[in-house]
Design an enzyme around this catalytic site. Structure first.
Site, PDB file in Angstrom:
ATOM      1  N   LYS A  13       0.812  -1.215   0.000  1.00 11.28           N
ATOM      2  CA  LYS A  13       0.000   0.000   0.000  1.00 11.28           C
ATOM      3  C   LYS A  13       0.857   1.282   0.000  1.00 11.28           C
ATOM      4  CE  LYS A  13      -2.098   0.686   3.781  1.00 11.28           C
ATOM      5  NZ  LYS A  13      -2.614   1.565   4.813  1.00 11.28           N
ATOM      6  N   ARG A  89     -11.128   3.456   9.068  1.00 14.46           N
ATOM      7  CA  ARG A  89     -10.610   2.201   9.599  1.00 14.46           C
ATOM      8  C   ARG A  89     -11.757   1.277  10.018  1.00 14.46           C
ATOM      9  NH1 ARG A  89      -7.936   0.043  13.859  1.00 14.46           N
ATOM     10  NH2 ARG A  89      -9.210   1.290  15.236  1.00 14.46           N
ATOM     11  N   ARG A 128      10.878 -11.386   5.880  1.00  9.45           N
ATOM     12  CA  ARG A 128      11.636 -10.127   5.792  1.00  9.45           C
ATOM     13  C   ARG A 128      12.829 -10.115   6.746  1.00  9.45           C
ATOM     14  NH1 ARG A 128       7.657  -5.261   5.730  1.00  9.45           N
ATOM     15  NH2 ARG A 128       7.372  -5.741   7.926  1.00  9.45           N
ATOM     16  N   ARG A 161      12.533  -8.102  12.427  1.00 11.35           N
ATOM     17  CA  ARG A 161      11.775  -7.293  13.384  1.00 11.35           C
ATOM     18  C   ARG A 161      10.972  -8.202  14.303  1.00 11.35           C
ATOM     19  NH1 ARG A 161       8.132  -2.969  10.527  1.00 11.35           N
ATOM     20  NH2 ARG A 161       6.781  -3.878  12.104  1.00 11.35           N
ATOM     21  N   ARG A 172      -2.455  -9.004  13.674  1.00 12.71           N
ATOM     22  CA  ARG A 172      -2.577  -7.785  12.872  1.00 12.71           C
ATOM     23  C   ARG A 172      -3.491  -7.992  11.666  1.00 12.71           C
ATOM     24  NH1 ARG A 172       3.017  -5.628  11.075  1.00 12.71           N
ATOM     25  NH2 ARG A 172       3.869  -7.623  11.711  1.00 12.71           N
TER      26      ARG A 172
END
Ligand code: ZN
Length: 215
Positions: A13, A89, A128, A161, A172
């Site tokens: 995004k 949201r 990642r 992370r 999430r």
């Protein structure tokens, strides 16, 4: 043209927002920017929002909605419209925004949903790895290093992370889906939602996205 862009963490995004903003000369605005501007400016809404977040509470929709509307109204250069990122949201925010902007030039024209499967998002995020020294970002599935765990550029060890693990990603993504699905379902009958298959590569997605917005 006024656009809402929606997408889960890892959907690309952010990258595409930057491209859309350039291509169509829009104001790219995130709710984070709006909060920061209000708090820095010491506005009444900003102070109220700050009080909530300092207590660790969610800022009520009513305050967020007003802040978004005022921010959009007070933009010095309205450009060709806005690209709003991170708002609405929730379904309540969507309904309130519609109510506030009906018949004005702030009404939303298009909603872009960057659609990526749960599995692909998991690969993108849990795979990642970053180099703290030079800032390079890798992915163990799609962009591996020559030597596992070592930066190709500078030879430093790579790190992951803390919240890029599967459990916290699930939380999430579920939160995102629970909030977003009703918003999309609300706008779908109005015929303004464009679902973009964002599982593909950047090079494949951009032309499709651009054409969709030009229609
Ligand atoms: Zn490095």
């Amino acid at each position: 043209m006024n656009i809402f862009i929606m997408g889960a963490p890892g959907s690309g995004k952010g990258t595409f927002s930057a491209q859309i903003k350039e291509e169509f000369n829009l104001n790219h605005i995130s709710t984070g920017d709006i909060f920061r501007a209000n708090i820095a400016g010491g506005t009444e809404l900003g102070l109220a929002a700050k009080a909530y977040s300092e207590k660790g509470l969610l800022v009520p929709d009513e305050i967020t909605n007003k802040m978004v509307k005022e921010y959009l109204n007070n933009l010095e250069d309205k450009k060709n419209g806005y690209l709003l990122d991170g708002y609405p949201r929730t379904l309540d925010q969507a309904k309130a925004f519609e109510e506030m902007t009906k018949g004005t030039d702030l009404e939303v024209d298009k909603i872009v949903l960057m659609d990526v499967s749960f599995d692909e998002l998991t690969r993108r995020i849990t795979g990642r790895r970053t180099c703290k020294k030079c800032g390079e970002i890798y992915n163990i599935y799609s962009k591996p290093t020559k030597v596992e765990g070592i930066c190709d550029n500078c030879g430093s060890p790579l790190t992951q992370r803390k919240d890029d693990n599967e459990e916290s990603l699930k939380v999430r993504l579920n939160e995102y889906a629970n909030n977003t699905e009703p918003v999309i379902a609300y706008y779908e009958p109005k015929g303004i939602v464009s679902k973009i298959d964002a599982s593909k590569s950047m090079e494949e997605i951009w032309p499709v996205l651009k054409e969709t917005l030009k229609k």
